[in-house]
Scaffold this active site. Structure first.
Site, PDB file in Angstrom:
ATOM      1  N   GLY A 224     -10.488  -7.098   5.799  1.00  0.00           N
ATOM      2  CA  GLY A 224     -10.702  -5.653   5.706  1.00  0.00           C
ATOM      3  C   GLY A 224      -9.942  -5.056   4.532  1.00  0.00           C
TER       4      GLY A 224
ATOM      5  N   HIS B 173       0.852  -1.196   0.000  1.00  0.00           N
ATOM      6  CA  HIS B 173       0.000   0.000   0.000  1.00  0.00           C
ATOM      7  C   HIS B 173       0.889   1.249   0.000  1.00  0.00           C
ATOM      8  CE1 HIS B 173      -3.562   2.358   0.650  1.00  0.00           C
ATOM      9  NE2 HIS B 173      -2.911   3.033   1.587  1.00  0.00           N
TER      10      HIS B 173
HETATM   11  C1  GRF Z   1       1.414   0.810  -6.151  1.00  0.00           C
HETATM   12  O1  GRF Z   1       1.543   2.141  -5.771  1.00  0.00           O
HETATM   13  C2  GRF Z   1       0.924  -0.039  -5.019  1.00  0.00           C
HETATM   14  O2  GRF Z   1       1.371   0.412  -3.774  1.00  0.00           O
HETATM   15  C3  GRF Z   1      -0.573   0.134  -5.106  1.00  0.00           C
HETATM   16  O3  GRF Z   1      -0.851   0.161  -6.483  1.00  0.00           O
HETATM   17  C4  GRF Z   1       0.301   0.611  -7.181  1.00  0.00           C
HETATM   18  C5  GRF Z   1       0.641  -0.452  -8.179  1.00  0.00           C
HETATM   19  O4  GRF Z   1       1.692  -0.080  -9.030  1.00  0.00           O
HETATM   20  N1  GRF Z   1      -1.248  -0.908  -4.391  1.00  0.00           N
HETATM   21  P1  GRF Z   1       2.355  -1.135  -9.992  1.00  0.00           P
HETATM   22  O5  GRF Z   1       1.230  -1.702 -10.868  1.00  0.00           O
HETATM   23  O6  GRF Z   1       2.992  -2.193  -9.161  1.00  0.00           O
HETATM   24  O7  GRF Z   1       3.335  -0.352 -10.794  1.00  0.00           O
END
Ligand code: GRF
Length: 208
Positions: free
Chosen positions: A148, A114
């Site tokens: 969650g 995240h």
């Molecule tokens: C990343 O910022 C990740 O933290 C979030 O979605 C984005 C995905 O980027 N969950 P990528 O597809 O891995 O370049």
């Protein structure tokens, strides 16, 4: 040679975290290997990398409800993973909330990344939420997935400063650099058997 832990990556878009994991898996002594990529998006950038790099990949239609997945798609993903002996599922920019048989099967064996310091700024656009709130630092979090949204036990967090002139794009780019370090580190710890979960706390052996 020690057997490597098989992991599946589930991604919806660009796929830069998938690529970071795939590159880590090529390093000598890294304890995991990517068994397959699954996406809900036939246009996902991650697919092209998988195809170019000989990683088995599948597009699974998750239904038309945004942010949600159908029970059938969950079961299909579960089967794709179990049939290949996958022991860890890594969500990497998967734009749906995981539920159903996939989550049941991989409870405690599914990670997510995240782009904020949880528990702050859960859900979509964590970077923009951080900027709008006016925090001085933000970062990324790798955590276990539970029922969650962005609530499971935390494995690794990395911090970046928020600069005076930051835009959502510039802050996102600074955080992404750390994401590409944090996710391979977390998978290394998990696959290396260094992680114990005690309630909400993830205890890492060799760490104070
Ligand atoms: C990343 O910022 C990740 O933290 C979030 O979605 C984005 C995905 O980027 N969950 P990528 O597809 O891995 O370049």
């Amino acid at each position: 040679m020690e057997e490597k832990m098989k992991i599946a990556v589930i991604a919806s878009g660009r796929g830069s975290n998938f690529i970071a994991l795939a590159k880590a898996c090529r390093e000598d002594g890294y304890p995991a290997e990517i068994a397959l990529l699954i996406t809900d998006n036939p246009e996902a950038g991650a697919l092209a990398f998988a195809r170019d790099n000989g990683i088995e990949s599948f597009v699974v239609d998750c239904g038309s409800r945004r942010g949600s997945m159908s029970p059938e798609s969950s079961e299909k993903m579960r089967r794709l993973c179990t049939e290949r002996g996958v022991e860890l599922v890594c969500l990497a920019g998967f734009m749906r909330i995981v539920k159903g048989s996939l989550l049941d099967e991989y409870a405690g064996r599914m990670l997510n990344i995240h782009p904020a310091l949880l528990p702050s700024f859960k859900g979509l656009h964590g970077q923009k939420q951080a900027l709008d709130y006016g925090v001085k630092v933000s970062g990324c979090t790798v955590h276990f997935v539970d029922a969650g949204v962005d609530t499971g036990p935390i494995i690794i967090q990395k911090v970046v400063p928020v600069m005076r002139d930051d835009t959502e794009e510039s802050l996102s780019a600074r955080i992404l650099v750390e994401e590409h370090k944090a996710y391979p580190e977390a998978v290394r710890l998990y696959a290396g058997g260094k992680i114990n979960i005690e309630g909400r706390r993830v205890l890492i052996s060799d760490e104070h």
